[in-house]
Design a protein around this motif. Structure first.
Motif, PDB file in Angstrom:
ATOM      1  N   VAL A  37       5.162   4.177   3.818  1.00  0.00           N
ATOM      2  CA  VAL A  37       5.289   3.599   5.169  1.00  0.00           C
ATOM      3  C   VAL A  37       4.177   2.566   5.335  1.00  0.00           C
ATOM      4  CG1 VAL A  37       5.163   4.093   7.649  1.00  0.00           C
ATOM      5  CG2 VAL A  37       6.261   5.736   6.125  1.00  0.00           C
ATOM      6  N   GLU A  68     -12.904  13.066  -2.096  1.00  0.00           N
ATOM      7  CA  GLU A  68     -12.518  11.915  -1.283  1.00  0.00           C
ATOM      8  C   GLU A  68     -13.763  11.096  -0.966  1.00  0.00           C
ATOM      9  OE1 GLU A  68     -10.112   9.653  -0.536  1.00  0.00           O
ATOM     10  OE2 GLU A  68      -8.894  11.444  -0.202  1.00  0.00           O
ATOM     11  N   TYR A 123       1.335   8.844  12.850  1.00  0.00           N
ATOM     12  CA  TYR A 123       0.096   9.554  13.216  1.00  0.00           C
ATOM     13  C   TYR A 123       0.216  10.103  14.637  1.00  0.00           C
ATOM     14  CZ  TYR A 123      -2.547   7.631   9.185  1.00  0.00           C
ATOM     15  OH  TYR A 123      -3.017   7.325   7.929  1.00  0.00           O
ATOM     16  N   VAL A 156      -6.769  -1.557   0.710  1.00  0.00           N
ATOM     17  CA  VAL A 156      -6.893  -1.764   2.162  1.00  0.00           C
ATOM     18  C   VAL A 156      -8.301  -2.258   2.493  1.00  0.00           C
ATOM     19  CG1 VAL A 156      -6.907  -0.588   4.405  1.00  0.00           C
ATOM     20  CG2 VAL A 156      -5.168  -0.003   2.706  1.00  0.00           C
ATOM     21  N   HIS A 208       1.502  -0.119   7.313  1.00  0.00           N
ATOM     22  CA  HIS A 208       0.584   0.051   8.447  1.00  0.00           C
ATOM     23  C   HIS A 208       1.223  -0.332   9.772  1.00  0.00           C
ATOM     24  CE1 HIS A 208      -3.664   0.467   6.514  1.00  0.00           C
ATOM     25  NE2 HIS A 208      -2.803   1.360   6.077  1.00  0.00           N
ATOM     26  N   LYS A 222      -5.537  14.514  -4.666  1.00  0.00           N
ATOM     27  CA  LYS A 222      -5.270  14.473  -3.230  1.00  0.00           C
ATOM     28  C   LYS A 222      -4.941  15.865  -2.681  1.00  0.00           C
ATOM     29  CE  LYS A 222      -5.812  10.181  -2.037  1.00  0.00           C
ATOM     30  NZ  LYS A 222      -6.756   9.830  -0.967  1.00  0.00           N
ATOM     31  N   LEU A 250       2.904   3.127  10.510  1.00  0.00           N
ATOM     32  CA  LEU A 250       2.104   4.358  10.377  1.00  0.00           C
ATOM     33  C   LEU A 250       1.550   4.879  11.709  1.00  0.00           C
ATOM     34  CD1 LEU A 250      -0.045   4.367   7.106  1.00  0.00           C
ATOM     35  CD2 LEU A 250       1.605   6.066   7.870  1.00  0.00           C
ATOM     36  N   GLU A 302      -7.852   6.617  10.368  1.00  0.00           N
ATOM     37  CA  GLU A 302      -6.617   6.059  10.944  1.00  0.00           C
ATOM     38  C   GLU A 302      -5.986   7.089  11.880  1.00  0.00           C
ATOM     39  OE1 GLU A 302      -4.309   5.055   7.461  1.00  0.00           O
ATOM     40  OE2 GLU A 302      -5.633   3.389   6.937  1.00  0.00           O
ATOM     41  N   GLY A 355      -6.631   3.194  -0.702  1.00  0.00           N
ATOM     42  CA  GLY A 355      -7.752   2.814   0.141  1.00  0.00           C
ATOM     43  C   GLY A 355      -8.513   1.583  -0.320  1.00  0.00           C
ATOM     44  N   GLN A 356      -8.680   1.422  -1.630  1.00  0.00           N
ATOM     45  CA  GLN A 356      -9.464   0.278  -2.112  1.00  0.00           C
ATOM     46  C   GLN A 356      -8.761  -1.037  -1.773  1.00  0.00           C
ATOM     47  OE1 GLN A 356     -11.108   0.593  -6.077  1.00  0.00           O
ATOM     48  NE2 GLN A 356     -10.989  -1.608  -6.395  1.00  0.00           N
ATOM     49  N   ILE A 366       0.833  -1.209   0.000  1.00  0.00           N
ATOM     50  CA  ILE A 366       0.000   0.000   0.000  1.00  0.00           C
ATOM     51  C   ILE A 366       0.873   1.266   0.000  1.00  0.00           C
ATOM     52  CG2 ILE A 366      -1.886   1.189   1.217  1.00  0.00           C
ATOM     53  CD1 ILE A 366      -2.529  -1.640   0.177  1.00  0.00           C
ATOM     54  N   LEU A 387      -9.716   6.806   4.171  1.00  0.00           N
ATOM     55  CA  LEU A 387      -9.305   5.982   5.311  1.00  0.00           C
ATOM     56  C   LEU A 387      -8.318   6.699   6.221  1.00  0.00           C
ATOM     57  CD1 LEU A 387      -8.754   2.471   3.661  1.00  0.00           C
ATOM     58  CD2 LEU A 387     -10.542   3.132   5.257  1.00  0.00           C
ATOM     59  N   VAL A 388      -7.475   7.534   5.618  1.00  0.00           N
ATOM     60  CA  VAL A 388      -6.448   8.205   6.413  1.00  0.00           C
ATOM     61  C   VAL A 388      -7.087   9.000   7.566  1.00  0.00           C
ATOM     62  CG1 VAL A 388      -4.727  10.076   6.310  1.00  0.00           C
ATOM     63  CG2 VAL A 388      -4.680   8.216   4.639  1.00  0.00           C
ATOM     64  N   ILE A 421       4.005  11.529   3.700  1.00  0.00           N
ATOM     65  CA  ILE A 421       4.181  10.068   3.597  1.00  0.00           C
ATOM     66  C   ILE A 421       3.398   9.525   2.417  1.00  0.00           C
ATOM     67  CG2 ILE A 421       3.595   7.884   4.749  1.00  0.00           C
ATOM     68  CD1 ILE A 421       4.346   9.125   7.349  1.00  0.00           C
ATOM     69  N   VAL A 448      -0.581  11.828   4.746  1.00  0.00           N
ATOM     70  CA  VAL A 448      -0.414  10.407   4.394  1.00  0.00           C
ATOM     71  C   VAL A 448      -1.316  10.119   3.207  1.00  0.00           C
ATOM     72  CG1 VAL A 448      -0.719   8.006   5.158  1.00  0.00           C
ATOM     73  CG2 VAL A 448       0.048   9.733   6.802  1.00  0.00           C
TER      74      VAL A 448
END
Ligand code: UDP
Length: 451
Positions: free
Chosen positions: A311, A333, A320, A44, A313, A249, A316, A341, A41-42, A34, A337-338, A276, A242
């Motif tokens: 980086v 978006e 964070y 994950v 999971h 983005k 990560l 997280e 995200g997909q 990832i 997911l970020v 990241i 991230v």
């Protein structure tokens, strides 16, 4: 994790009591690394949902397109959850906008796999519009319950990009067919449901089940300990990004907002921006990374910005936690997911007021929302969080609680599992397919056209 080379091993022992189901994700390989190229995200979502569903008793097979000849054909993540890479087109990375022409081959490869394994999946949960098209094709040939998660909607995405690709009209038409013809669409936020109803179709069933996060991995730990482990100065203020390097983005917005912060800070040496994600400049996402680096250099703020790279999971949560604020400046978006997280680790979020971020981030409670592309607005919101320690502490606690209460993968998978069961129960009332799907050679799918 166990991997198998070609060909598909036929000796795999199946547990008869487990119901096999297919998760289909044509470009988001659940076994991929990832943060690199287009993996995000997909990938994950499919992997986490797959593993959590296997824990709930399903036999989960996750299908994706093989994009590298060196990749294993089958990756077994847990005894009841595996990724199966189907050959559909050249075994190389193909950008999404050029992938649709290989979807008929993907359908054929899926059907061949079913024949080889002697299984017909009674349910498929498809991800992204091209997998949805695959599902609609399968539906023509076998009794299959079809669920779909969009992950991104063309109707919104094309409003936010400068270049509309040739595939756009086909995508919009297929996205409508999916909503109208699948058994259920799983929308990951109320905003996405509104968008679907207003921009895609009034017809079709929609259920809201959000994305989730691994709350055992993403959880609050000591900021001092996290910074020590990362070798970061414990006094400075850290702003974190991230995600993938992709123009949508909005990393440019963040970098320009950060430049404003540096400009007006009484102690600019105390500020740091960590970015990241992404791989090396030669990779597919390298053009956006080079563009962002160019902006950083032209703004003269390179000294306090670090491009950390990808980086996993596993590490990560340290980043964070070490950060004072996580910024998600996306122009669009679907879920993000970020955001969850970061919040699960107790890090306040400053995000664009778009899509799923309007659902996950509660303004003033778990972070702040800012209009997309509003550089001054982002600078102001980040500054507020960095300078109001007492409020930031409250935000931390509320952010953790919000994720734990609403966005764990276990909870998400339980909701999906209930939905699958209800659809399968209903399908028993429908006439069963008594024969195998037709041989792939006779399969002649139609390419959807805009009516
Ligand atoms: N991610 C990661 N390492 C990186 C960059 C991103 O593991 O270096 C992960 C991130 O933790 C998240 C996913 O990639 O789980 C990004 O998902 P999101 O929904 O935020 O964005 P998308 O990629 O779907 O646009």
């Amino acid at each position: 994790m166990q991997t198998y080379p070609h060909p598909f091993p036929i000796s795999r022992v199946k547990i008869p009591s487990r119901q096999p189901i297919a998760l289909i994700s044509e470009h988001g390989d659940p076994a991929a690394q990832i943060g690199k190229d287009a993996a995000g995200g997909q990938n994950v979502y499919v992997r986490q949902v797959g593993e959590a569903l296997a824990k709930l008793g399903w036999q989960v097979d996750m299908f994706t397109r093989k994009s590298n000849p060196d990749d294993a054909t089958i990756v077994e993540h847990t005894p009841h959850c595996r990724t199966i890479r189907l050959v559909a087109g050249p075994e190389t990375y193909i950008p999404r906008d050029r992938l649709f022409e290989y979807m008929p081959a993907f359908v054929a490869a899926f059907q061949k796999f079913q024949q080889q394994e002697g299984v017909i999946y009674p349910l498929a949960h498809t991800n992204y519009w091209m997998s949805g098209w695959v599902g609609l094709e399968l539906q023509k040939h076998q009794n299959i319950q079809l669920l779909h998660t969009y992950h991104s909607l063309g109707a919104i995405k094309y409003r936010t990009v400068d270049h509309i690709p040739e595939i756009a009209q086909t995508r919009l038409a297929v996205e409508r067919q999916i909503l109208e013809q699948s058994h259920c669409v799983v929308s990951t936020s109320p905003q996405e449901m509104d968008d679907l109803r207003h921009l895609v179709s009034q017809r079709g069933r929609i259920e809201i089940i959000p994305c989730g996060t691994d709350i055992d991995n993403f959880q609050p730990i000591s900021k001092t300990a996290a910074r020590q482990q990362l070798g970061i100065n414990s006094q400075g203020k850290i702003v974190l990004y991230v995600g993938r390097f992709d123009p949508r983005k909005g990393i440019e917005t963040l970098v320009r907002a950060y430049a404003q912060l540096v400009e007006r800070s009484a102690d600019p040496g105390n500020l740091r921006l960590l970015i990241i994600g992404g791989s090396d400049p030669q990779a597919d996402d390298g053009a956006e990374r080079l563009r962002i680096e160019g902006i950083v250099n032209s703004l003269g703020i390179g000294a306090s910005i670090k491009f950390v790279g990808m980086v996993g999971h596993d590490r990560l949560p340290l980043y964070y936690t070490a950060a004072d604020v996580c910024v998600i400046p996306s122009h669009y978006e679907p879920f993000g997911l970020v955001a969850i997280e970061a919040m699960a680790c107790g890090t306040p979020v400053v995000a664009s007021a778009v899509g799923g971020l309007k659902f996950t981030v509660v303004p003033e409670e778990t972070g702040l929302l800012v209009p997309a592309k509003d550089e001054a607005g982002f600078a102001e919101a980040i500054e507020r969080i960095l300078t109001d320690d007492l409020w930031a502490q409250q935000v931390r606690e509320q952010a953790v609680a919000r994720v734990q209460d609403n966005f764990s993968w276990t909870g998400v998978a339980a909701q999906l599992s209930d939905l699958y069961r209800s659809l399968l129960a209903r399908s028993i009332l429908q006439p069963p397919m008594l024969r195998m799907a037709p041989a792939p050679t006779s399969f002649r799918p139609q390419i959807a056209r805009v009516s």
